[in-house]
Design a protein around this motif. Structure first.
Motif, PDB file in Angstrom:
ATOM      1  N   ASN A 357     -97.668  86.677 -38.930  1.00 40.30           N
ATOM      2  CA  ASN A 357     -97.945  85.391 -38.283  1.00 40.30           C
ATOM      3  C   ASN A 357     -97.066  85.120 -37.068  1.00 40.30           C
ATOM      4  N   HIS A 358     -96.836  86.141 -36.308  1.00 42.19           N
ATOM      5  CA  HIS A 358     -96.164  85.954 -35.017  1.00 42.19           C
ATOM      6  C   HIS A 358     -96.655  87.056 -34.089  1.00 42.19           C
ATOM      7  N   ASN A 359     -96.431  86.867 -32.809  1.00 45.28           N
ATOM      8  CA  ASN A 359     -96.861  87.863 -31.828  1.00 45.28           C
ATOM      9  C   ASN A 359     -96.047  89.142 -31.954  1.00 45.28           C
ATOM     10  N   HIS A 360     -96.620  90.203 -31.423  1.00 45.71           N
ATOM     11  CA  HIS A 360     -95.945  91.502 -31.392  1.00 45.71           C
ATOM     12  C   HIS A 360     -94.617  91.366 -30.632  1.00 45.71           C
ATOM     13  N   CYS A 361     -93.558  91.807 -31.284  1.00 44.36           N
ATOM     14  CA  CYS A 361     -92.205  91.783 -30.702  1.00 44.36           C
ATOM     15  C   CYS A 361     -91.583  90.400 -30.562  1.00 44.36           C
ATOM     16  N   ALA A 362     -92.234  89.392 -31.148  1.00 43.80           N
ATOM     17  CA  ALA A 362     -91.592  88.070 -31.202  1.00 43.80           C
ATOM     18  C   ALA A 362     -90.803  88.039 -32.505  1.00 43.80           C
ATOM     19  N   PHE A 363     -89.548  87.754 -32.438  1.00 41.23           N
ATOM     20  CA  PHE A 363     -88.706  87.814 -33.633  1.00 41.23           C
ATOM     21  C   PHE A 363     -88.830  86.495 -34.394  1.00 41.23           C
ATOM     22  N   PRO A 364     -89.335  86.513 -35.640  1.00 37.68           N
ATOM     23  CA  PRO A 364     -89.496  85.261 -36.373  1.00 37.68           C
ATOM     24  C   PRO A 364     -88.163  84.758 -36.941  1.00 37.68           C
ATOM     25  N   SER A 365     -87.985  83.459 -36.930  1.00 35.25           N
ATOM     26  CA  SER A 365     -86.706  82.885 -37.375  1.00 35.25           C
ATOM     27  C   SER A 365     -86.418  83.215 -38.837  1.00 35.25           C
TER      28      SER A 365
END
Ligand code: MCU
Length: 411
Positions: A357-365
């Motif tokens: 549930n996040h974009n590619h290479c977006a680091f989730p908190s």
């Protein structure tokens, strides 16, 4: 975006000489030496000059030598790592050259310039280093391919590595382009991942001789996302001076296993496979081309790559929302890789965290505390727990389908 160009299959001669800073292996006429500490070198069995292919639909046993001998001790596993490295170099990665004849460095502003000469040819490249706001020099640091895509943990410097200048990765036309190939020749067997790993080793060489740069070379991590994540895990595997390896969403060619990705593809999922990956880019040696349609013949898979990083810190970040990465493949592959850490008695040195549930290479908190824990333990020497192995995926990995060997307790 993916491209669908095709490449010509090229067969090259097997590689017989492989070198890392840890272990030097040579052809079958000599033995290799694994240094088990400052005083107690273990002589390893000779590594075959050419490692044979196998026929094995499961993930090959990391605890059995090519000779059939079993690994029973941690020292023997170092020898086995040299053999696995030789196999991976021969069939997939190409050779990482040893430390070149001359490496010098200069530090100015925030720039570390690294000059390398070998066999009469020279190249030079630079990295920028951003010190953390707190802490005291020399700092631990993370080498970020393309700057990396994770928040830099507190107290840790960032070394921005422009890996593309060492080996280009635009498309299949990038073969042999970049400063690595200027030095070693455009026909060198190393694929881009191996060439970048060589660059990382030179950065560490430079840090070792440049105290003014303010980085502790014994506390260096490496990270990158996606294609650069494949690069990060290979760098961690090929230089044992790297204290912490953090591949992010590396997928196929990184934390995924070729066999598992082929399986997912056969189940109708749009997962990147070995046969596709060589048509897209030059990440691997041309040596890999011969077996991409028969990955069961490889005497290793990427659990073995995690096994080359062992026992050092390894925190693998993946994303369940990107079908192409192969969620089951990366999870299962790293699960099997973690059996190697288990055998070495250091299970918590390897973590795996797969969150969607996040974009590619977006680091989730939701992964921040895990990243902090790994950085605090392996870069800042703090005594913190790093027992992390999790996915939010709904698949189930059937280990018995893929593993037909037992995990020893290495003494
Ligand atoms: C996951 O890494 C790659 C992937 O292997 C490629 O097929 C795709 O084109 O690009 C990904 C990537 O690097 O995205 C930034």
């Amino acid at each position: 975006t993916r491209t669908t160009t095709t490449t010509t299959r090229i067969t090259t001669t097997p590689i017989v000489t492989t070198t890392t800073s840890r272990i030097t292996t040579t052809s079958s006429t000599t033995t290799s030496t694994a240094t088990t500490g400052s005083t107690n070198p273990t002589t390893c069995p000779a590594i075959p000059g050419s490692i044979p292919l196998v026929s094995n639909s499961k993930l090959p046993d990391p605890f059995t030598f090519v000779s059939g001998a079993k690994v029973t001790t941690k020292d023997q596993f170092k020898c086995r790592q040299a053999e696995i490295l030789a196999a991976m170099s021969q069939y997939e990665l190409g050779t990482k050259p040893p430390k070149p004849q001359t490496v010098t460095a200069s530090w100015s502003g925030n720039k570390l310039t690294i000059n390398v000469s070998n066999g009469g040819t020279s190249i030079s490249f630079a990295v920028t280093i951003t010190a953390p706001s707190g802490g005291r020099s020399p700092y631990p640091a993370i080498i970020g391919y393309g700057g990396g895509s994770i928040p830099v943990p507190a107290g840790v410097a960032l070394i921005n590595f422009n890996n593309d200048e060492i080996a280009a990765q635009t498309n299949t036309g990038s073969r042999g382009q970049g400063k690595f190939y200027t030095l070693y020749g455009s026909g060198h067997s190393a694929g881009a991942l191996t060439a970048w790993a060589w660059g990382v080793s030179r950065i560490i060489d430079a840090l070792e001789i440049t105290p003014a740069a303010g980085v502790n070379p014994a506390r260096v991590g490496v990270t990158g996302c996606s294609r650069n994540g494949k690069g990060a895990i290979v760098a961690g595997a090929l230089d044992d001076r790297i204290a912490l390896t953090i591949p992010q969403e590396s997928g196929s060619g990184g934390s995924a296993c070729w066999r598992l990705s082929d399986y997912q593809k056969s189940q109708g999922q749009n997962v990147q496979t070995a046969s596709q990956i060589i048509t897209e880019n030059v990440w691997f040696s041309t040596n890999f081309n011969a077996n991409v349609n028969q990955v069961n013949r490889l005497p290793f898979d990427h659990h073995s790559l995690a096994g080359l990083v062992a026992p050092r810190g390894l925190y693998v970040i993946e994303n369940t929302s990107m079908e192409w990465l192969g969620a089951l493949s990366t999870y299962g592959c790293m699960k099997v890789g973690s059996l190697i850490y288990q055998a070495l008695g250091v299970s918590s040195n390897m973590g795996y965290s797969q969150v969607g549930n996040h974009n590619h290479c977006a680091f989730p908190s939701s992964q921040q505390s895990e990243l902090n824990a790994f950085a605090n333990r392996f870069l800042l020497d703090q005594s913190v727990a790093t027992n992390i192995f999790r996915t939010d995926g709904s698949f189930s990995f059937n280990q018995a389908q893929w593993v037909d060997w037992t995990v020893p307790t290495l003494t």
